[in-house]
Design an enzyme around this catalytic site. Structure first.
Site, PDB file in Angstrom:
ATOM      1  N   TYR A 154       0.957  -1.055   0.077  1.00 18.60           N
ATOM      2  CA  TYR A 154       0.060  -0.127   0.037  1.00 18.60           C
ATOM      3  C   TYR A 154       0.933   1.243  -0.028  1.00 18.60           C
ATOM      4  O   TYR A 154       0.678   2.069  -0.924  1.00 18.60           O
ATOM      5  CB  TYR A 154      -0.883   0.170   1.267  1.00 18.60           C
ATOM      6  CG  TYR A 154      -1.890   1.030   1.373  1.00 18.60           C
ATOM      7  CD1 TYR A 154      -3.091   1.033   0.621  1.00 18.60           C
ATOM      8  CD2 TYR A 154      -1.523   2.095   2.223  1.00 18.60           C
ATOM      9  CE1 TYR A 154      -3.929   2.105   0.863  1.00 18.60           C
ATOM     10  CE2 TYR A 154      -2.556   3.261   2.153  1.00 18.60           C
ATOM     11  CZ  TYR A 154      -3.612   3.158   1.601  1.00 18.60           C
ATOM     12  OH  TYR A 154      -4.418   4.435   1.516  1.00 18.60           O
ATOM     13  N   LYS A 158       0.984   4.270  -2.881  1.00 24.41           N
ATOM     14  CA  LYS A 158       0.557   5.568  -2.794  1.00 24.41           C
ATOM     15  C   LYS A 158       1.620   6.411  -3.085  1.00 24.41           C
ATOM     16  O   LYS A 158       1.477   7.514  -3.558  1.00 24.41           O
ATOM     17  CB  LYS A 158       0.019   5.796  -1.292  1.00 24.41           C
ATOM     18  CG  LYS A 158      -1.255   4.936  -1.125  1.00 24.41           C
ATOM     19  CD  LYS A 158      -2.790   5.283  -2.010  1.00 24.41           C
ATOM     20  CE  LYS A 158      -3.968   4.744  -1.693  1.00 24.41           C
ATOM     21  NZ  LYS A 158      -4.843   5.144  -2.445  1.00 24.41           N
TER      22      LYS A 158
END
Ligand SMILES: NC(=O)c1ccc[n+]([C@@H]2O[C@H](COP(=O)([O-])OP(=O)(O)OC[C@H]3O[C@@H](n4cnc5c(N)ncnc54)[C@H](O)[C@@H]3O)[C@@H](O)[C@H]2O)c1
Length: 252
Positions: A154, A158
């Site tokens: 993640y 991002k």
């Protein structure tokens, strides 16, 4: 609220619930026609039905390049233009690096990062032809600013979005297209609370100087600004929306 989005058409991906739903509502309330896109086609249809003004929906997996092309074609057929893209779809399964399979890693990157590229690429020809566009991507504090164990894929996805928007902003600047991101901190959504205890939520709240967890509307307001004509000189950057959570130098 004044209709600063009147005459604009927006695609909001990942809008069947949570932050994306609030963004869709905000843009529609400000006068935009909205296409609500989500993996959850039924949920997307329900959100579109509840929006003021003209709205429709489509079931889309943002990790599927052809589906994104179909979404852009559907939007153009229905509304004739694409002024605003909000790519907000994201998944955040937690897994320590040692326990993360290649398939798990690939899926997070495919949805959060590669999906953002596919969405951008699909709407680009229409925005270039119009010589106007607003692209907004949902990044996170996790990756670009801070991190936590179990969030490697993640965080990478991002942080990747923050890099991607800078290049896109540069490449598209001559076409009147701006490309920006928002970096939410902890925002109370279905996705955030799923499987998490009240104690966890309490601890999270205590770590936020403003003294509360964020709401989807906190993020939607910033997205609406970046998606508006008045943000025409803002490109290649991101707005942090975290209630001050990332400010402390250390634990006090
Ligand atoms: N909630 C938070 O605290 C927080 C913090 C930082 C960043 N974010 C980011 O904000 C975005 C929205 O988060 P949320 O908390 O509202 O999430 P959520 O899980 O409540 O909602 C996400 C929506 O995206 C959709 N979606 C998931 N995979 C998809 C796919 N492959 N294609 C299309 N749609 C898909 C889901 O069906 C859902 O409707 C995500 O990108 C997330 O990473 C959230």
């Amino acid at each position: 609220m004044h209709a600063r989005m009147a005459g604009r058409t927006a695609i909001v991906i990942g809008a069947a619930q949570g932050i994306g739903r609030a963004i869709a509502h905000r843009l529609a309330t400000e006068g935009a026609s909205v296409v609500v896109a989500d993996l959850n086609a039924q949920g997307a249809a329900e959100v579109a039905d509840a929006l003021p003004g003209e709205a429709t929906s489509m079931g889309v997996d943002v990790a599927d390049a052809e589906a994104l092309e179909a979404l852009a074609a559907f939007t153009l057929a229905r509304f004739g233009r694409i002024d605003i893209l909000v790519q907000n779809a994201g998944i955040y399964p937690e897994s320590l690096i040692a326990e993360t399979s290649p398939a798990q890693w690939q899926r997070v990157l495919a949805v959060n990062l590669t999906g953002s590229f596919y969405a951008c690429r699909a709407v680009l020809p229409a925005m270039q032809a119009q010589r106007y566009g607003r692209m907004v991507f949902t990044s996170s504090i996790t990756g670009p600013r801070v991190t936590a164990s179990g969030t490697a894929a993640y965080s990478a996805s991002k942080a990747g979005i923050n890099g991607f928007i800078k290049t896109a902003a540069l490449e598209f600047a001559g076409f009147g297209i701006t490309v920006n991101a928002v970096e939410p901190g902890n925002i109370m959504t279905e996705g955030l609370t799923a499987g998490r205890s009240a104690d966890f939520i309490d601890a999270m709240t205590r770590s936020i100087p403003i003294g509360r967890i964020g709401t989807p509307d906190d993020v939607a307001g910033a997205v609406a600004y970046l998606a508006s004509a008045e943000a025409g000189f803002v490109t290649g950057t991101s707005i942090l929306i975290d209630g001050g959570q990332t400010l402390p130098e250390g634990k006090s």
